[in-house]
Design a protein around this motif. Structure first.
Motif, PDB file in Angstrom:
ATOM      1  N   TYR A  85       0.850  -1.196   0.000  1.00 45.29           N
ATOM      2  CA  TYR A  85       0.000   0.000   0.000  1.00 45.29           C
ATOM      3  C   TYR A  85       0.886   1.246   0.000  1.00 45.29           C
ATOM      4  CZ  TYR A  85      -3.556  -3.191   2.095  1.00 45.29           C
ATOM      5  OH  TYR A  85      -4.407  -4.224   2.380  1.00 45.29           O
ATOM      6  N   ARG A  86       1.903   1.222   0.852  1.00 47.98           N
ATOM      7  CA  ARG A  86       2.822   2.364   0.992  1.00 47.98           C
ATOM      8  C   ARG A  86       3.627   2.593  -0.280  1.00 47.98           C
ATOM      9  NH1 ARG A  86       4.264   0.641   6.038  1.00 47.98           N
ATOM     10  NH2 ARG A  86       5.869  -0.643   5.109  1.00 47.98           N
ATOM     11  N   PHE A 110      -1.452   0.352  -3.794  1.00 49.39           N
ATOM     12  CA  PHE A 110      -2.379  -0.771  -3.903  1.00 49.39           C
ATOM     13  C   PHE A 110      -1.725  -1.984  -3.279  1.00 49.39           C
ATOM     14  CE2 PHE A 110      -0.136  -0.469  -8.011  1.00 49.39           C
ATOM     15  CZ  PHE A 110       0.553  -1.665  -8.006  1.00 49.39           C
ATOM     16  N   GLY A 111      -2.481  -3.047  -3.167  1.00 43.16           N
ATOM     17  CA  GLY A 111      -1.960  -4.288  -2.601  1.00 43.16           C
ATOM     18  C   GLY A 111      -3.077  -5.306  -2.507  1.00 43.16           C
ATOM     19  N   MET A 112      -2.890  -6.266  -1.630  1.00 43.88           N
ATOM     20  CA  MET A 112      -3.919  -7.269  -1.394  1.00 43.88           C
ATOM     21  C   MET A 112      -4.857  -6.736  -0.320  1.00 43.88           C
ATOM     22  SD  MET A 112      -3.299  -9.653  -3.533  1.00 43.88           S
ATOM     23  CE  MET A 112      -4.270 -11.056  -2.979  1.00 43.88           C
ATOM     24  N   VAL A 143      -0.673  -6.777  -7.114  1.00 43.64           N
ATOM     25  CA  VAL A 143       0.696  -6.956  -6.657  1.00 43.64           C
ATOM     26  C   VAL A 143       1.643  -6.498  -7.763  1.00 43.64           C
ATOM     27  CG1 VAL A 143       2.398  -8.646  -5.850  1.00 43.64           C
ATOM     28  CG2 VAL A 143      -0.010  -8.951  -5.285  1.00 43.64           C
ATOM     29  N   LYS A 144       2.701  -5.799  -7.376  1.00 47.18           N
ATOM     30  CA  LYS A 144       3.761  -5.434  -8.331  1.00 47.18           C
ATOM     31  C   LYS A 144       4.948  -6.329  -8.041  1.00 47.18           C
ATOM     32  CE  LYS A 144       6.047  -3.282 -11.439  1.00 47.18           C
ATOM     33  NZ  LYS A 144       6.228  -4.227 -12.530  1.00 47.18           N
ATOM     34  N   ARG A 145       5.262  -7.190  -9.000  1.00 49.16           N
ATOM     35  CA  ARG A 145       6.384  -8.129  -8.860  1.00 49.16           C
ATOM     36  C   ARG A 145       7.475  -7.758  -9.851  1.00 49.16           C
ATOM     37  NH1 ARG A 145       3.693 -12.586  -6.213  1.00 49.16           N
ATOM     38  NH2 ARG A 145       1.510 -12.604  -6.810  1.00 49.16           N
ATOM     39  N   GLU A 146       8.698  -7.838  -9.411  1.00 46.63           N
ATOM     40  CA  GLU A 146       9.849  -7.534 -10.280  1.00 46.63           C
ATOM     41  C   GLU A 146       9.928  -8.488 -11.473  1.00 46.63           C
ATOM     42  OE1 GLU A 146      11.838  -4.853  -9.947  1.00 46.63           O
ATOM     43  OE2 GLU A 146      10.539  -4.287  -8.279  1.00 46.63           O
ATOM     44  N   VAL A 147       9.399  -9.696 -11.329  1.00 45.40           N
ATOM     45  CA  VAL A 147       9.536 -10.716 -12.372  1.00 45.40           C
ATOM     46  C   VAL A 147       8.473 -10.616 -13.458  1.00 45.40           C
ATOM     47  CG1 VAL A 147      10.741 -12.338 -10.857  1.00 45.40           C
ATOM     48  CG2 VAL A 147       8.247 -12.449 -11.053  1.00 45.40           C
ATOM     49  N   LEU A 148       7.528  -9.670 -13.310  1.00 43.98           N
ATOM     50  CA  LEU A 148       6.457  -9.524 -14.297  1.00 43.98           C
ATOM     51  C   LEU A 148       6.467  -8.117 -14.892  1.00 43.98           C
ATOM     52  CD1 LEU A 148       3.470 -11.272 -12.477  1.00 43.98           C
ATOM     53  CD2 LEU A 148       4.906 -12.207 -14.289  1.00 43.98           C
ATOM     54  N   PRO A 149       6.116  -7.992 -16.169  1.00 46.65           N
ATOM     55  CA  PRO A 149       6.117  -6.673 -16.802  1.00 46.65           C
ATOM     56  C   PRO A 149       4.931  -5.793 -16.412  1.00 46.65           C
ATOM     57  CG  PRO A 149       5.422  -8.333 -18.380  1.00 46.65           C
ATOM     58  CD  PRO A 149       5.845  -9.066 -17.134  1.00 46.65           C
TER      59      PRO A 149
END
Length: 166
Positions: free
Chosen positions: A57-58, A62-64, A82-88
């Motif tokens: 969130y911070r 956004f988040g879960m 979720v923002k993941r480094e492994v996904l575009p």
């Protein structure tokens, strides 16, 4: 409250959700379908909420989010972004306690999250990843408009993931 549907309320998680998060992260369906997060007690659950959920969130806005039926007020699951480094792209995720399966909550919550991502957050593309063998979750994604792209082996993940975009 972040989002509201006909039957559900999605709200930010707090440290008082530790018992629920502990139960969810150790449910057989979560362990098999999503993976083991190594959360085994309430202190670890509070740390998970603080670092992973509230931290998102911070960091991202956004988040879960905790999903609860309006008529029960007891959490049924989590759904969000979720923002993941492994996904575009930012990805949509959800997980529900087994007592809530088969009631359409995953589809209803996921659709609300997707609408929020596109409308309020202005995301043109939203991704989703799922265990390739999790056919129920894959059907939910397809029902709300996601298209299967391929199966990927993501850096740092032991098992392959079915990759979807909407």
């Amino acid at each position: 409250m972040i989002l509201e549907t006909e039957r559900l309320v999605l709200r930010e998680a707090g440290l008082d959700d530790a018992a629920f998060v502990l139960d969810l992260l150790n449910a057989p369906g979560f362990l098999q379908g999503i993976g083991d997060r190594g959360v085994r007690n309430l202190d670890q659950a509070r740390d998970y909420i603080e670092t992973r959920i509230i931290g998102s969130y911070r960091d991202h806005g956004f988040g879960m989010w905790v999903v609860a039926p309006k008529d029960a007020h007891e959490p049924a699951g989590l759904a969000g972004l979720v923002k993941r480094e492994v996904l575009p792209h930012v990805d949509l995720g959800y997980a529900f306690l087994e007592r809530s399966w088969g009631q359409g909550y995953a589809q209803e919550a996921a659709m609300a999250v997707l609408d929020h991502a596109r409308g309020r957050l202005g995301l043109a593309t939203v991704a989703a990843i799922v265990n390739p063998d999790n056919w129920a979750s894959r059907r939910v994604l397809e029902k709300i408009g996601f298209t299967f792209i391929d199966v990927r082996h993501l850096d740092g993940w032991e098992q392959p993931s079915a990759y979807y975009c909407a």
